[in-house]
Each structure stands twice: as structure tokens, then as C-alpha cells.
Write a protein that holds these residues in place. Structure first.
Motif, PDB file in Angstrom:
ATOM      1  N   GLY A   1     -11.203  15.965 -28.773  1.00  0.00           N
ATOM      2  CA  GLY A   1     -10.312  15.586 -27.677  1.00  0.00           C
ATOM      3  C   GLY A   1     -11.019  14.931 -26.504  1.00  0.00           C
ATOM      4  O   GLY A   1     -10.584  13.886 -26.001  1.00  0.00           O
ATOM      5  N   LEU A   2     -12.132  15.527 -26.058  1.00  0.00           N
ATOM      6  CA  LEU A   2     -12.844  14.975 -24.906  1.00  0.00           C
ATOM      7  C   LEU A   2     -13.358  13.555 -25.154  1.00  0.00           C
ATOM      8  O   LEU A   2     -13.191  12.677 -24.300  1.00  0.00           O
ATOM      9  CB  LEU A   2     -13.996  15.907 -24.503  1.00  0.00           C
ATOM     10  N   PRO A   3     -14.001  13.267 -26.301  1.00  0.00           N
ATOM     11  CA  PRO A   3     -14.430  11.890 -26.555  1.00  0.00           C
ATOM     12  C   PRO A   3     -13.269  10.887 -26.576  1.00  0.00           C
ATOM     13  O   PRO A   3     -13.416   9.753 -26.114  1.00  0.00           O
ATOM     14  CB  PRO A   3     -15.103  11.977 -27.932  1.00  0.00           C
ATOM     15  N   VAL A   4     -12.124  11.312 -27.109  1.00  0.00           N
ATOM     16  CA  VAL A   4     -10.957  10.422 -27.136  1.00  0.00           C
ATOM     17  C   VAL A   4     -10.483  10.127 -25.717  1.00  0.00           C
ATOM     18  O   VAL A   4     -10.180   8.972 -25.374  1.00  0.00           O
ATOM     19  CB  VAL A   4      -9.816  11.048 -27.973  1.00  0.00           C
ATOM     20  N   ILE A   5     -10.428  11.168 -24.875  1.00  0.00           N
ATOM     21  CA  ILE A   5      -9.994  10.979 -23.488  1.00  0.00           C
ATOM     22  C   ILE A   5     -10.956  10.044 -22.754  1.00  0.00           C
ATOM     23  O   ILE A   5     -10.533   9.122 -22.043  1.00  0.00           O
ATOM     24  CB  ILE A   5      -9.907  12.334 -22.764  1.00  0.00           C
ATOM     25  N   ILE A   6     -12.259  10.263 -22.933  1.00  0.00           N
ATOM     26  CA  ILE A   6     -13.267   9.404 -22.287  1.00  0.00           C
ATOM     27  C   ILE A   6     -13.127   7.965 -22.760  1.00  0.00           C
ATOM     28  O   ILE A   6     -13.228   7.021 -21.961  1.00  0.00           O
ATOM     29  CB  ILE A   6     -14.681   9.937 -22.581  1.00  0.00           C
ATOM     30  N   SER A   7     -12.872   7.776 -24.047  1.00  0.00           N
ATOM     31  CA  SER A   7     -12.710   6.422 -24.600  1.00  0.00           C
ATOM     32  C   SER A   7     -11.490   5.728 -24.010  1.00  0.00           C
ATOM     33  O   SER A   7     -11.534   4.533 -23.694  1.00  0.00           O
ATOM     34  CB  SER A   7     -12.596   6.488 -26.124  1.00  0.00           C
ATOM     35  N   LEU A   8     -10.396   6.467 -23.850  1.00  0.00           N
ATOM     36  CA  LEU A   8      -9.181   5.899 -23.261  1.00  0.00           C
ATOM     37  C   LEU A   8      -9.402   5.529 -21.787  1.00  0.00           C
ATOM     38  O   LEU A   8      -8.942   4.486 -21.324  1.00  0.00           O
ATOM     39  CB  LEU A   8      -8.025   6.886 -23.396  1.00  0.00           C
ATOM     40  N   VAL A   9     -10.113   6.404 -21.069  1.00  0.00           N
ATOM     41  CA  VAL A   9     -10.409   6.120 -19.658  1.00  0.00           C
ATOM     42  C   VAL A   9     -11.288   4.871 -19.551  1.00  0.00           C
ATOM     43  O   VAL A   9     -11.055   3.999 -18.701  1.00  0.00           O
ATOM     44  CB  VAL A   9     -11.104   7.326 -18.999  1.00  0.00           C
TER      45      VAL A   9
END
Length: 227
Positions: free
Chosen positions: A57-65
Motif C-alpha cells: 500500500g505505501l509504495p502505491v501511495i508514494i507512486s501516486l503522489v
């Protein structure tokens, strides 16, 4: 020429953010079910998440940001080509993401006992990198010290960023010293806050000085014309 929402540099930086999933995959079976993902001022965990969210989840959120930041920057950028400073800034996010993700996993596995040193190192590196590239940053509405005065006046922009570059490098060195001496996180945060505020005050003082200089020059020209 039509602006691209995402260029090659953007796609590489976003791709690197996505690959921060890999460290978690390598140790997934060894991780506890609940992992600390946030820490208080004393470096103690105060927020937990499930293993799946911490790894994926965290890597996906960082990628979206990162994607949102790149798109916004490109839309606001008047030039189609990124400057060297802007390219470096693009890659700060994935580098920080890797450091934070690996540190979080190491803490969960018991290999890291405190996150304060990690915060100090990240803060030091950011200050040193930004201090090196701030004087070379062209005027824009997304990166840099953006005030009404720096955006309206090229001289204010250039001098403010040259001043900030020196200040950030000095602050980065002090931050590294505080980290090595295991100073409290409060001191690191105070240093960061003071370093962030001073360039804005400097730009205001510089702008007023330039306005006084221009007013004096205008008055002298008027007096000469009247003679």
C-alpha cells in the motif's frame, strides 16, 4: 509545442517509486502481521498497519503522489525541457521512499532500534542536495522559494536562491553533526523550521531594498531632468 503530462524522467522516477515494493517482497514471510509506519517525536511507534499495506500500500501511495507532483509540475512549467535541478528533484522522492521503506522493514524485523537517526540523515541529505541546486534553479511556480516577490522579480529570485543555497548547505552540515551526536529529534525539527523560514524573510528584505534603490534612482533621474 504541446506539453507532455509525463516525460521520460517522470516515468523513470515513478517506476522507481513502484519498485520500493521489492524490499518488502524479499522479507514478506518474516514480517510480523502489524508493522509500525509512523513514529512520535521520541522515535517511538504511534501508528501501525497490516503487513500487506506496509509492503504494497505505501509504495502505491508514494507512486501516486509522485505522479501527481510530476503532472502538476509539467502543467505549470513554461518550458518543455526540465532543468538539471528539476531532474534531480524528481529523483529525491524515490530515493527517500527507498530509505523510509527499508528502514520501516528493518524496524519491523528488529534490525533497527530507532528511527531518529534515519530522519536526521534524510534531513541532512535533503538540505545538502537542495542547497547545491537551489542557486541553479530557474524561476518557476512549483519548485523553490516561491513568494510574490521572488516570482515577480528575477533579481530577488536569483539572490534569494543563492543565499538559500549557502544556508541549506550549512544547515545540512549542522544537521549531520546533530544526528551523529544523537541529538533529540526536536532540535533537528527546529533547525529545519528555522532554515525554511529565513530565506522567505531574506527575500522580503531584499525586495524592499531593491524598491528603495529603484525609487532613489527614479528620484535622481527626475532631479536631473528638472535641472
Amino acid at each position: 509545442m504541446k506539453r507532455k503530462l509525463l516525460n521520460k524522467v517522470d516515468l523513470i522516477s515513478i517506476g522507481l517509486c513502484v519498485t520500493t515494493i521489492l524490499p518488502g517482497l524479499l522479507v514478506y514471510d518474516r514480517l510480523p502481521e502489524r508493522i509500525a509506519i509512523n513514529f512520535n517525536i521520541n522515535g517511538e511507534p504511534n501508528s501501525y498497519a497490516g503487513r500487506w499495506f506496509a509492503v504494497f500500500g505505501l509504495p502505491v501511495i508514494i507512486s501516486l503522489v509522485q505522479t501527481a507532483l510530476c503532472v502538476t509540475s509539467n502543467l505549470l512549467n513554461r518550458e518543455n525541457e526540465l532543468s538539471r535541478a528539476e531532474k534531480v528533484i524528481r529523483f529525491l522522492t524515490p530515493v527517500m521512499a527507498y530509505v523510509i521503506q527499508i528502514s520501516t522493514l528493518m524496524y519491523a524485523l528488529g534490525s533497527l532500534t530507532s528511527m531518529i537517526a534515519i530522519v536526521g540523515i534524510l534531513e541532512s541529505v535533503l538540505l545538502l542536495v537542495y542547497g547545491n541546486y537551489a542557486p541553479k534553479m530557474r524561476r518557476n511556480t512549483f519548485f523553490g522559494i516561491r513568494t510574490p516577490h521572488t516570482l515577480a522579480n528575477q533579481e530577488v529570485w536569483d539572490k534569494t536562491h543563492r543565499f538559500a543555497g549557502v544556508l541549506y548547505i550549512i544547515a545540512g552540515i549542522f544537521c549531520m553533526i546533530l544526528t551523529v551526536t544523537e541529538a533529540h529529534l526536536v532540535l533537528l525539527l527546529i533547525l529545519l523550521a528555522v532554515t525554511a523560514v529565513i530565506p522567505f524573510l531574506y527575500s522580503e528584505i531584499l525586495y524592499r531594498r531593491i524598491r528603495r534603490r529603484e525609487a532613489a534612482a527614479g528620484q535622481n533621474l527626475t532631479e536631473k531632468n528638472e535641472m
